[in-house]
Design an enzyme around this catalytic site. Structure first.
Site, mmCIF file in Angstrom:
data_model
loop_
_atom_site.group_PDB
_atom_site.id
_atom_site.type_symbol
_atom_site.label_atom_id
_atom_site.label_comp_id
_atom_site.label_asym_id
_atom_site.label_seq_id
_atom_site.Cartn_x
_atom_site.Cartn_y
_atom_site.Cartn_z
ATOM 1 C CD GLU A 1 79.019 5.327 41.895
ATOM 2 O OE1 GLU A 1 77.863 5.113 41.459
ATOM 3 O OE2 GLU A 1 79.822 4.410 42.101
ATOM 4 C CD GLU B 1 76.454 -0.010 47.161
ATOM 5 O OE1 GLU B 1 76.860 -0.292 48.322
ATOM 6 O OE2 GLU B 1 75.589 -0.682 46.583
#
Length: 329
Positions: free
Chosen positions: A153, A296
């Site tokens: 994310e 991430e």
């Protein structure tokens, strides 16, 4: 809502039996053996596979940044998407090591949630649309042959949303689940904790209403991750849960359909204090503890080679019988 079936215990039993015949003392490869057995159960095959691999990074903006909860401005979310696209982010580097492609999914960059310290983060329609986008991405990945999906994310302000969701789900206090995020100092963490407390008081949430929790205090990328997890479980795809934010989204999926946990590997333990609270609440056992707090999908990428090693040892080792090696007496 999609239905998730139990993993295949018959295939797990056959995988355990094979482990007993491999040229090593039983249990000597530790959790690698457990990983192979679980993957066999998920995939319903005696020779599990770890390719193709993809890391899905869901991105969105958060209105709660108006409250000063992040060390970085909201525009960084869009700037990082450009960085992902050019291959210059940490997840790009680690994905190359993991031999995984990166798929960045914009769920609400520039048009994210509203400030949940003052109103609902999103409408029910916006929540359902984000979940559907995540589910569609999982469906597409399954059709393309992805067997190992890493979750990631990006969204400035999303550790505040994850902290609020974690407190609402688990009953932990805001102080127990709220950390430094992008690097706040002690004063910043106090401000962030107060924002979470005010949001929980405003919305009067129940842990038995996970979708309302997401609607009121979640993020659009978290909603998409929840939808992805549910669809991935329904399509028998193994998923690697990353850090705090993805685990909070996964926890909502688990609350909705507990069987989804059988399809998930928790890649690592984040430095964010709320992550341990969530893992303990769900009984999750992370594969790695490397002091990460980036997100991430970086933990997912690092765990992928471990999954691949477990598969290679399970499928590629000789048995005592085939190698002509004497077994235990």
């Amino acid at each position: 809502m999609v239905a998730i079936e139990p993993v295949s215990e018959a295939h797990a039993d056959r995988a355990r039996e094979r482990q007993l015949h491999l040229t090593k003392p039983p249990g000597s490869l530790g959790r690698l053996e457990d990983i192979a057995v679980r993957l066999a159960a998920i995939q319903r095959r005696e020779d599990p596979v770890s390719r193709d691999r993809c890391i899905f990074v869901f991105a969105a903006d958060h209105g709660v940044t108006e409250e000063g909860v992040s060390a970085y401005p909201s525009r960084v979310t869009q700037q990082m998407l450009w960085n992902f696209a050019s291959g210059g982010a940490a997840i790009n580097a680690l994905a190359r090591v993991a031999e995984a492609r990166v798929d960045v999914v914009d769920v609400g960059v520039g048009s994210g949630t509203r400030n949940f310290a003052r109103e609902r983060a999103m409408s029910r329609g916006e929540l359902e649309a984000a979940m559907a986008k995540g589910a569609e991405k999982a469906h597409q990945a399954s059709n393309e042959g992805v067997v190992l999906a890493g979750l990631g994310e990006m969204g400035i302000g999303n550790t505040t949303a994850a902290s609020a969701v974690s407190a609402a789900l688990t009953g932990a206090t805001p102080a127990q689940v709220t950390g430094a995020g992008t690097g706040l100092d002690a004063s910043g963490v106090r401000t962030k904790t107060d924002v979470v407390s005010r949001a929980l008081e405003l919305h009067e949430l129940s842990s038995e209403e996970p979708l309302r929790i997401l609607e009121c205090i979640g993020g659009l990328e978290m909603a998409a991750l929840t939808g992805f997890c549910l669809e991935a479980g329904a399509r028998r795809m193994a998923i690697l849960v990353d850090g705090f934010i993805t685990t909070a989204a996964f926890a909502v999926a688990w609350k909705l359909q507990p069987l989804v946990k059988d399809y998930a590997f928790f890649s690592h333990l984040s430095c964010e204090r709320g992550h341990r609270v969530l893992l303990d609440w769900m009984g999750g056992n992370p594969l790695l503890d490397l002091g990460l707090r980036l997100g991430e999908g970086t933990g997912s990428a690092l765990a992928m080679p471990i999954i691949a090693a477990a598969v290679e040892a399970h499928n590629g080792m000789a048995t005592f019988e085939s190698a002509g090696v004497s077994g235990r007496t």
